[in-house]
Design an enzyme around this catalytic site. Structure first.
Site, short mmCIF file in Angstrom:
data_model
loop_
_atom_site.label_atom_id
_atom_site.label_comp_id
_atom_site.label_asym_id
_atom_site.label_seq_id
_atom_site.Cartn_x
_atom_site.Cartn_y
_atom_site.Cartn_z
N ASP A 99 34.53 31.75 35.08
CA ASP A 99 35.23 31.56 36.50
C ASP A 99 34.48 30.61 37.57
O ASP A 99 33.11 30.44 37.19
CB ASP A 99 35.17 32.95 37.25
CG ASP A 99 36.56 32.88 38.20
OD1 ASP A 99 36.81 34.06 38.93
OD2 ASP A 99 36.67 31.60 38.57
N ASP A 110 41.78 38.74 32.02
CA ASP A 110 40.54 39.45 32.15
C ASP A 110 40.58 40.53 33.11
O ASP A 110 41.17 40.54 33.98
CB ASP A 110 39.43 38.47 32.50
CG ASP A 110 39.58 38.11 34.10
OD1 ASP A 110 40.45 37.55 34.71
OD2 ASP A 110 38.61 38.79 34.63
N CYS A 131 37.34 52.78 15.75
CA CYS A 131 35.92 52.05 16.36
C CYS A 131 34.89 53.19 15.96
O CYS A 131 35.10 54.37 15.42
CB CYS A 131 36.11 52.01 18.00
SG CYS A 131 35.94 53.60 18.83
C1 LIG Z 1 40.64 41.71 39.98
N1 LIG Z 1 41.62 40.67 40.55
C2 LIG Z 1 41.48 39.44 40.76
N2 LIG Z 1 40.24 38.72 40.15
C3 LIG Z 1 40.48 37.58 40.28
C4 LIG Z 1 39.71 36.38 39.98
C5 LIG Z 1 38.34 36.65 39.14
C6 LIG Z 1 38.88 36.91 37.73
N3 LIG Z 1 37.65 37.66 37.07
C7 LIG Z 1 36.44 36.59 36.61
C8 LIG Z 1 35.23 37.61 36.36
C9 LIG Z 1 34.87 38.55 37.53
C10 LIG Z 1 33.56 39.25 36.93
C11 LIG Z 1 32.57 38.40 36.61
C12 LIG Z 1 33.05 37.35 35.57
C13 LIG Z 1 34.25 36.59 35.99
C14 LIG Z 1 39.83 35.19 40.51
N4 LIG Z 1 38.96 34.00 40.35
C15 LIG Z 1 39.38 32.87 40.91
N5 LIG Z 1 38.63 31.82 40.61
N6 LIG Z 1 40.31 32.63 41.49
C16 LIG Z 1 41.22 33.62 42.09
O1 LIG Z 1 42.39 33.49 42.58
C17 LIG Z 1 41.01 34.99 41.32
C18 LIG Z 1 42.15 36.09 41.64
C19 LIG Z 1 41.45 37.33 40.91
N7 LIG Z 1 42.22 38.55 41.39
#
Ligand SMILES: CNc1nc2c(CCNCC3CCCCC3)c3nc(N)[nH]c(=O)c3cc2[nH]1
Length: 367
Positions: free
Chosen positions: A89, A261, A301
């Site tokens: 991300d 994810d 598992c």
């Molecule tokens: C939980 N809901 C949610 N997550 C979003 C995420 C994160 C997705 N998960 C990435 C992981 C998080 C933990 C570390 C490793 C990467 C979003 N990321 C971005 N760039 N933009 C969103 O609008 C965006 C929108 C999101 N909504």
């Protein structure tokens, strides 16, 4: 990158995504690894569970250990010992939850949660870090507005996301890595359509549905996904960011989404809850104290093959980390098997029946 849709059933589709470090079958659940690891699991565990791609992210890694150390290893795959695809991300979202010192068109200045120092993140810096990490799929640097943001705030964040998407693609000078754009627009249909048209007009290898699964009503999550997907090309992967539970994934697959994810399966494992084909199972509950059954008798598992619910209840009760490890392994294995069944039901044309059955199981609570 090659993406081929093999079979469809309504809007649901089975596809194959060919990436530099391997092939990913979609729909796919991607285990999340903050700090360059999927908590409590080794890459060997993940491989055994059948994981084909994992997530990590720019924000955490650029602060600690820092890009230099990962460069020293020749990239994130070598650093974390994972040979298959990685998606990173862009850091846009992670700073969303931090006290932002400043956000303007240049980028985001925030206080490092590590040592409080000022850190600046921009589309160019995010691309530079992701290129150094060597991830197979990189994400454009976007601005995800807060869940309670009003129309004007969402409009501004969505316009900024478009400008940052252009700068991300401009700065993405690399071979052997692909870049996905991210669509914003909050819960406003006109902004969703506009953002999808803007981001697809730039042209990316895949498209993410951002700005959702941040606390909005489930009905809005689904409606905004439908609107966004309508304006995304058929022949490119669609990645719903941050979702989710088995039942949310089924609803989104049914609306044409390919990639997911979520920290959910590994997070609830650490709190003692298992995902099974009969619903959620709370291993802390006393009714599991004497149960000689496996967590899930349909699961193959390591946890289900070697231990009883009673033993895992005991480990959790005594605060033994092995309890969290065994449940994390099971939950990731379950999610991978769950997605195998999703793909199989789409191929067999029985996806709606499978969805109906599993949503009944998961909305009726636990076993
Ligand atoms: C939980 N809901 C949610 N997550 C979003 C995420 C994160 C997705 N998960 C990435 C992981 C998080 C933990 C570390 C490793 C990467 C979003 N990321 C971005 N760039 N933009 C969103 O609008 C965006 C929108 C999101 N909504």
């Amino acid at each position: 990158m090659e993406f081929e849709v093999k079979k469809t059933s309504g809007k649901a589709r089975v596809g194959v995504l060919k990436l530099p470090h391997g092939v990913v079958r979609t729909p796919v659940f991607m285990p999340v690894g903050t700090n360059a690891n999927v908590k409590l699991l080794t890459p060997r565990d993940l491989e055994e569970a059948g994981a084909e791609i994992v997530l990590s992210n720019t924000f955490h890694l650029m602060l600690k250990p820092g890009v230099e150390i990962i460069r020293l290893h020749g990239g994130l795959h070598k650093f974390m010992g994972w040979k298959k695809p990685i998606l990173t991300d862009s850091g846009g979202f992670q700073v969303f939850s931090l006290p932002k010192l400043k956000i303007d068109d240049e980028g985001v200045t925030f206080k490092s949660p590590i040592d409080g120092s000022k850190v600046f993140l921009s589309p160019e810096i995010s691309m530079e870090v992701q290129i150094a990490l060597g991830s197979d799929i990189c994400m454009a640097f976007d601005h995800c507005p807060p869940p309670d943001a009003d129309y004007e705030v969402v409009k501004e964040a969505t316009e900024r996301t478009y400008r940052w998407a252009l700068r991300s693609k401009e700065a993405f000078k690399t071979e052997n890595q692909v870049l996905f754009g991210i669509v914003q627009g909050g819960v406003y249909p006109d902004l969703r359509k506009k953002s999808a048209l803007q981001i697809t007009s730039i042209g990316f290898d895949g498209y993410a549905i951002g700005g959702l699964s941040i606390g909005e009503e489930r009905s809005l999550t689904l409606e905004m996904t439908e609107i966004t997907v309508e304006y995304l090309p058929e022949d490119r992967p669609r990645y719903f960011m941050g979702g989710g539970s088995p039942e949310l994934i089924l609803e989104l697959v049914d609306r044409g989404v390919d990639m997911f994810d979520s920290v959910f399966p590994t997070r609830i494992a650490r709190h003692g809850t298992a995902l099974t084909w009969k619903g959620r199972l709370n291993l802390k509950a006393s009714y599991n104290k004497r149960s000689l059954d496996p967590v899930d008798e349909q699961c193959g598992c390591y946890t289900c093959k070697n231990f009883t619910r009673s033993y895992i209840h005991h480990l959790i009760d005594r605060g033994e980390v092995l309890g969290q490890i065994l449940l994390s392994l099971h939950n990731v294995s379950f999610m991978i098997s769950f997605m195998d069944e999703v793909r199989r039901s789409i191929e067999e044309g029985t996806f709606r029946e499978f969805k109906g059955k599993m949503i009944d199981v998961y909305s009726s609570g636990g076993v």
